[in-house]
Motif scaffolding. Structure first.
Motif, PDB file in Angstrom:
ATOM      1  N   ILE A 183       0.866  -1.169   0.000  1.00 46.70           N
ATOM      2  CA  ILE A 183       0.000   0.000   0.000  1.00 46.70           C
ATOM      3  C   ILE A 183       0.906   1.224   0.000  1.00 46.70           C
ATOM      4  CG2 ILE A 183      -1.768   1.291   1.242  1.00 46.70           C
ATOM      5  CD1 ILE A 183      -2.633  -1.333   2.547  1.00 46.70           C
ATOM      6  N   LEU A 184       0.916   1.956  -1.086  1.00 42.73           N
ATOM      7  CA  LEU A 184       1.785   3.126  -1.216  1.00 42.73           C
ATOM      8  C   LEU A 184       0.961   4.378  -0.967  1.00 42.73           C
ATOM      9  CD1 LEU A 184       2.756   0.912  -3.690  1.00 42.73           C
ATOM     10  CD2 LEU A 184       4.722   2.433  -3.435  1.00 42.73           C
ATOM     11  N   ASP A 185       1.126   4.935   0.218  1.00 31.09           N
ATOM     12  CA  ASP A 185       0.381   6.117   0.621  1.00 31.09           C
ATOM     13  C   ASP A 185       1.127   7.355   0.129  1.00 31.09           C
ATOM     14  OD1 ASP A 185      -1.075   8.114   1.783  1.00 31.09           O
ATOM     15  OD2 ASP A 185      -0.876   7.379   3.845  1.00 31.09           O
ATOM     16  N   ILE A 186       0.522   8.078  -0.826  1.00 31.64           N
ATOM     17  CA  ILE A 186       1.177   9.266  -1.375  1.00 31.64           C
ATOM     18  C   ILE A 186       0.446  10.535  -0.956  1.00 31.64           C
ATOM     19  CG2 ILE A 186       2.402   8.182  -3.280  1.00 31.64           C
ATOM     20  CD1 ILE A 186       0.087   8.705  -5.082  1.00 31.64           C
ATOM     21  N   ASN A 187      -0.201  10.453   0.200  1.00 32.05           N
ATOM     22  CA  ASN A 187      -0.847  11.639   0.758  1.00 32.05           C
ATOM     23  C   ASN A 187       0.192  12.739   0.983  1.00 32.05           C
ATOM     24  OD1 ASN A 187      -3.051  13.133   1.910  1.00 32.05           O
ATOM     25  ND2 ASN A 187      -2.180  12.716   3.926  1.00 32.05           N
ATOM     26  N   GLY A 188      -0.101  13.944   0.525  1.00 23.75           N
ATOM     27  CA  GLY A 188       0.814  15.065   0.708  1.00 23.75           C
ATOM     28  C   GLY A 188       1.921  15.155  -0.323  1.00 23.75           C
ATOM     29  N   ILE A 189       1.859  14.322  -1.363  1.00 21.03           N
ATOM     30  CA  ILE A 189       2.918  14.364  -2.372  1.00 21.03           C
ATOM     31  C   ILE A 189       2.899  15.709  -3.105  1.00 21.03           C
ATOM     32  CG2 ILE A 189       1.540  13.346  -4.236  1.00 21.03           C
ATOM     33  CD1 ILE A 189       4.101  11.798  -5.055  1.00 21.03           C
ATOM     34  N   LEU A 220       0.001  -3.567  -5.948  1.00 26.05           N
ATOM     35  CA  LEU A 220       0.582  -2.270  -5.632  1.00 26.05           C
ATOM     36  C   LEU A 220      -0.570  -1.269  -5.616  1.00 26.05           C
ATOM     37  CD1 LEU A 220       3.688  -2.287  -8.014  1.00 26.05           C
ATOM     38  CD2 LEU A 220       3.800  -2.291  -5.527  1.00 26.05           C
ATOM     39  N   ASP A 221      -1.015  -0.907  -4.432  1.00 29.88           N
ATOM     40  CA  ASP A 221      -2.155  -0.009  -4.292  1.00 29.88           C
ATOM     41  C   ASP A 221      -1.673   1.384  -3.903  1.00 29.88           C
ATOM     42  OD1 ASP A 221      -4.887  -1.566  -4.435  1.00 29.88           O
ATOM     43  OD2 ASP A 221      -3.503  -2.887  -3.384  1.00 29.88           O
ATOM     44  N   PHE A 222      -1.772   2.329  -4.829  1.00 28.00           N
ATOM     45  CA  PHE A 222      -1.433   3.721  -4.550  1.00 28.00           C
ATOM     46  C   PHE A 222      -2.681   4.403  -3.997  1.00 28.00           C
ATOM     47  CE2 PHE A 222       1.920   2.443  -7.334  1.00 28.00           C
ATOM     48  CZ  PHE A 222       3.006   3.261  -7.039  1.00 28.00           C
ATOM     49  N   ILE A 223      -2.596   4.919  -2.773  1.00 30.98           N
ATOM     50  CA  ILE A 223      -3.761   5.528  -2.141  1.00 30.98           C
ATOM     51  C   ILE A 223      -3.522   7.020  -1.893  1.00 30.98           C
ATOM     52  CG2 ILE A 223      -4.343   3.324  -1.063  1.00 30.98           C
ATOM     53  CD1 ILE A 223      -3.450   4.530   1.630  1.00 30.98           C
ATOM     54  N   ASN A 224      -4.617   7.733  -1.691  1.00 26.05           N
ATOM     55  CA  ASN A 224      -4.566   9.184  -1.474  1.00 26.05           C
ATOM     56  C   ASN A 224      -3.886   9.898  -2.643  1.00 26.05           C
ATOM     57  OD1 ASN A 224      -5.851   9.163   1.110  1.00 26.05           O
ATOM     58  ND2 ASN A 224      -3.933   8.438   2.008  1.00 26.05           N
ATOM     59  N   ALA A 225      -4.208   9.452  -3.846  1.00 22.74           N
ATOM     60  CA  ALA A 225      -3.519   9.956  -5.037  1.00 22.74           C
ATOM     61  C   ALA A 225      -4.120  11.275  -5.516  1.00 22.74           C
ATOM     62  CB  ALA A 225      -3.603   8.918  -6.156  1.00 22.74           C
ATOM     63  N   PRO A 226      -3.273  12.274  -5.811  1.00 25.00           N
ATOM     64  CA  PRO A 226      -3.756  13.504  -6.452  1.00 25.00           C
ATOM     65  C   PRO A 226      -3.968  13.253  -7.942  1.00 25.00           C
ATOM     66  CG  PRO A 226      -1.386  13.613  -6.196  1.00 25.00           C
ATOM     67  CD  PRO A 226      -1.822  12.322  -5.548  1.00 25.00           C
ATOM     68  N   ARG A 227      -4.596  14.195  -8.604  1.00 26.13           N
ATOM     69  CA  ARG A 227      -4.925  13.996 -10.014  1.00 26.13           C
ATOM     70  C   ARG A 227      -3.691  13.866 -10.906  1.00 26.13           C
ATOM     71  NH1 ARG A 227     -10.177  14.463 -11.107  1.00 26.13           N
ATOM     72  NH2 ARG A 227     -11.549  15.438  -9.560  1.00 26.13           N
ATOM     73  N   PHE A 228      -2.605  14.546 -10.533  1.00 29.81           N
ATOM     74  CA  PHE A 228      -1.435  14.532 -11.423  1.00 29.81           C
ATOM     75  C   PHE A 228      -0.611  13.249 -11.302  1.00 29.81           C
ATOM     76  CE2 PHE A 228       0.347  16.480  -7.534  1.00 29.81           C
ATOM     77  CZ  PHE A 228       1.507  15.734  -7.363  1.00 29.81           C
ATOM     78  N   ILE A 229      -0.998  12.347 -10.407  1.00 30.97           N
ATOM     79  CA  ILE A 229      -0.136  11.201 -10.135  1.00 30.97           C
ATOM     80  C   ILE A 229      -0.013  10.262 -11.326  1.00 30.97           C
ATOM     81  CG2 ILE A 229      -1.874   9.591  -9.234  1.00 30.97           C
ATOM     82  CD1 ILE A 229       1.718  10.245  -7.905  1.00 30.97           C
ATOM     83  N   ASN A 230      -1.017  10.216 -12.198  1.00 28.06           N
ATOM     84  CA  ASN A 230      -0.928   9.295 -13.333  1.00 28.06           C
ATOM     85  C   ASN A 230       0.221   9.637 -14.269  1.00 28.06           C
ATOM     86  OD1 ASN A 230      -2.828   7.146 -13.150  1.00 28.06           O
ATOM     87  ND2 ASN A 230      -4.474   8.646 -13.372  1.00 28.06           N
ATOM     88  N   VAL A 231       0.615  10.897 -14.308  1.00 25.35           N
ATOM     89  CA  VAL A 231       1.774  11.281 -15.114  1.00 25.35           C
ATOM     90  C   VAL A 231       3.021  10.568 -14.597  1.00 25.35           C
ATOM     91  CG1 VAL A 231       3.244  13.196 -15.846  1.00 25.35           C
ATOM     92  CG2 VAL A 231       0.760  13.523 -15.663  1.00 25.35           C
ATOM     93  N   LEU A 248      -1.101  -3.000 -10.471  1.00 18.95           N
ATOM     94  CA  LEU A 248      -1.012  -1.632  -9.983  1.00 18.95           C
ATOM     95  C   LEU A 248      -2.400  -1.002  -9.995  1.00 18.95           C
ATOM     96  CD1 LEU A 248       1.714   0.957 -10.973  1.00 18.95           C
ATOM     97  CD2 LEU A 248      -0.677   1.624 -10.792  1.00 18.95           C
ATOM     98  N   HIS A 249      -2.806  -0.502  -8.830  1.00 15.17           N
ATOM     99  CA  HIS A 249      -4.130   0.103  -8.696  1.00 15.17           C
ATOM    100  C   HIS A 249      -3.990   1.483  -8.068  1.00 15.17           C
ATOM    101  CE1 HIS A 249      -5.527  -3.987  -9.433  1.00 15.17           C
ATOM    102  NE2 HIS A 249      -4.737  -4.388  -8.443  1.00 15.17           N
ATOM    103  N   VAL A 250      -4.801   2.424  -8.534  1.00 16.54           N
ATOM    104  CA  VAL A 250      -4.738   3.799  -8.048  1.00 16.54           C
ATOM    105  C   VAL A 250      -6.064   4.155  -7.393  1.00 16.54           C
ATOM    106  CG1 VAL A 250      -4.344   6.219  -8.647  1.00 16.54           C
ATOM    107  CG2 VAL A 250      -3.141   4.409  -9.898  1.00 16.54           C
ATOM    108  N   HIS A 251      -5.982   4.688  -6.162  1.00 14.20           N
ATOM    109  CA  HIS A 251      -7.160   5.109  -5.409  1.00 14.20           C
ATOM    110  C   HIS A 251      -7.027   6.606  -5.149  1.00 14.20           C
ATOM    111  CE1 HIS A 251      -7.854   0.784  -4.520  1.00 14.20           C
ATOM    112  NE2 HIS A 251      -6.540   0.758  -4.452  1.00 14.20           N
ATOM    113  N   MET A 252      -7.922   7.382  -5.737  1.00 18.96           N
ATOM    114  CA  MET A 252      -7.851   8.829  -5.545  1.00 18.96           C
ATOM    115  C   MET A 252      -8.156   9.187  -4.092  1.00 18.96           C
ATOM    116  SD  MET A 252      -6.988   9.436  -8.578  1.00 18.96           S
ATOM    117  CE  MET A 252      -6.914  11.234  -8.610  1.00 18.96           C
ATOM    118  N   LYS A 253      -7.709  10.330  -3.669  1.00 23.54           N
ATOM    119  CA  LYS A 253      -7.881  10.753  -2.284  1.00 23.54           C
ATOM    120  C   LYS A 253      -9.363  10.763  -1.915  1.00 23.54           C
ATOM    121  CE  LYS A 253      -6.000  14.024   1.040  1.00 23.54           C
ATOM    122  NZ  LYS A 253      -5.060  15.140   1.241  1.00 23.54           N
ATOM    123  N   GLY A 254      -9.673  10.142  -0.761  1.00 23.00           N
ATOM    124  CA  GLY A 254     -11.043  10.072  -0.293  1.00 23.00           C
ATOM    125  C   GLY A 254     -11.860   8.960  -0.921  1.00 23.00           C
ATOM    126  N   LYS A 255     -11.221   8.152  -1.791  1.00 20.65           N
ATOM    127  CA  LYS A 255     -11.933   7.066  -2.467  1.00 20.65           C
ATOM    128  C   LYS A 255     -11.175   5.757  -2.335  1.00 20.65           C
ATOM    129  CE  LYS A 255     -14.178  10.110  -5.825  1.00 20.65           C
ATOM    130  NZ  LYS A 255     -14.449  10.374  -7.255  1.00 20.65           N
TER     131      LYS A 255
END
Length: 308
Positions: A183-189, A220-231, A248-255
């Motif tokens: 679980i890759l927490d990228i909150n605050g990136i 690989l679950d990326f959580i708390n992802a901002p919109r620009f993270i897909n770049v 690889l899975h992406v979970h936007m912040k709050g979702k």
């Protein structure tokens, strides 16, 4: 779980309880269910295990370019990660030694008491959870943006994270059978964090995940992802094989919607679970790496002896 004397490792006797067995001479203490799983999915049996370990050990001893540990359990990890395909196990072992030689900024001077590492252990950049998930996999939380780019080097952040991971993989045999979920927490990136990840660093990270480390990654679950993270993640994907891309899975912040087999009660309270506070997990792993300072010193000697 035991994180002291390197002569011992821990082995899961039941879902959340561990026993200690000698590290040098492997004795299979997998549960009947784990043996069945290993036979069906890893091609491992009680009959072929000793022969395959000895074959890989002889190859490692005869290969003058590498200098890996040759105890049974260390080699068995590479066999299991390669589903007992000998050529894949050899390649992974070679890559393991080579990366430790070519990236000294990640794998050298792994003294947990260095001030720059102490700060990162205090932040908890990588935290294996205390309990396994419902599939028997280790769950690892990577707090990828908890550090300050103006204060902390990415190399030191990765060094601290990989030290914790190496220790956890050393001591948890079930992980060699069932693998891990990250679980890759990228909150605050921020963009400053992103600038610490040029393609060369991303390439080496992905290579470590899929070509070097003796463990299989199931998600690989990326959580708390901002919109620009897909770049950024598109750069990661460019170095991944097809199988890892699918995981690889992406979970936007709050979702946050982690996959169904993730019991929430194994997570820290800060992640919606009930298994204690995050600070307790941080303190546990900081103490664990500090208690194993001598092991990290010893482990540094296992690299390539030459590079062509």
């Amino acid at each position: 779980m035991l994180y002291g004397d390197r002569r011992w490792m821990s082995d899961r006797k039941s879902r959340d309880h561990w026993t200690m067995i000698p590290l040098k001479e492997y004795v299979c203490r997998l549960t009947p269910e784990e043996r069945e799983y290993a036979a069906e999915y890893l091609n491992e049996t009680d009959e072929n295990r000793p022969q395959k370990i000895e074959e890989l050990r002889q190859w490692a001893v005869d290969n003058t370019e590498i200098n890996p540990p040759t105890d049974d359990f260390f080699l068995l990890r590479f066999l299991r990660a390669s589903k007992f395909n000998m050529e894949k196990a050899k390649s992974k072992l070679q890559n393991y030694c080579k990366q430790r030689n070519t990236l000294p900024e990640w794998y050298s001077n792994r003294n947990p008491f260095l001030p720059e590492l102490q700060e990162l252990f205090d932040l908890g950049v990588l935290l294996p959870l205390r309990k396994l998930d419902s599939e028997g996999r280790m769950v690892v939380i990577v707090r990828a943006a908890v550090h300050s780019p103006s204060r902390h080097k990415m190399a030191d952040m990765l060094k601290a994270a990989l030290m914790t991971l190496d220790l956890a993989l050393r001591d948890h045999e079930s992980t060699t059978v069932h693998g891990i979920t990250a679980i890759l927490d990228i909150n605050g990136i921020t963009y400053e964090h992103v600038l610490q990840l040029p393609p060369s660093v991303i390439r080496n990270l992905v290579h470590a995940w899929q070509g070097c480390y003796p463990v299989r990654i199931y998600s690989l679950d990326f959580i708390n992802a901002p919109r620009f993270i897909n770049v950024v993640l598109n750069v990661f994907r460019s170095f991944m094989n097809a199988k890892l891309k699918q995981r690889l899975h992406v979970h936007m912040k709050g979702k946050l919607k982690l996959y169904k087999s993730m019991p929430m009660d194994i997570l820290p309270e800060e992640y919606g679970g009930s298994d204690g506070a995050l600070k307790d997990l941080i303190e546990y792993w900081k103490r664990a790496v500090e208690d194993n300072r001598e092991w990290f010193v010893e482990e540094e000697k296992y690299r390539l002896t030459s590079i062509n």
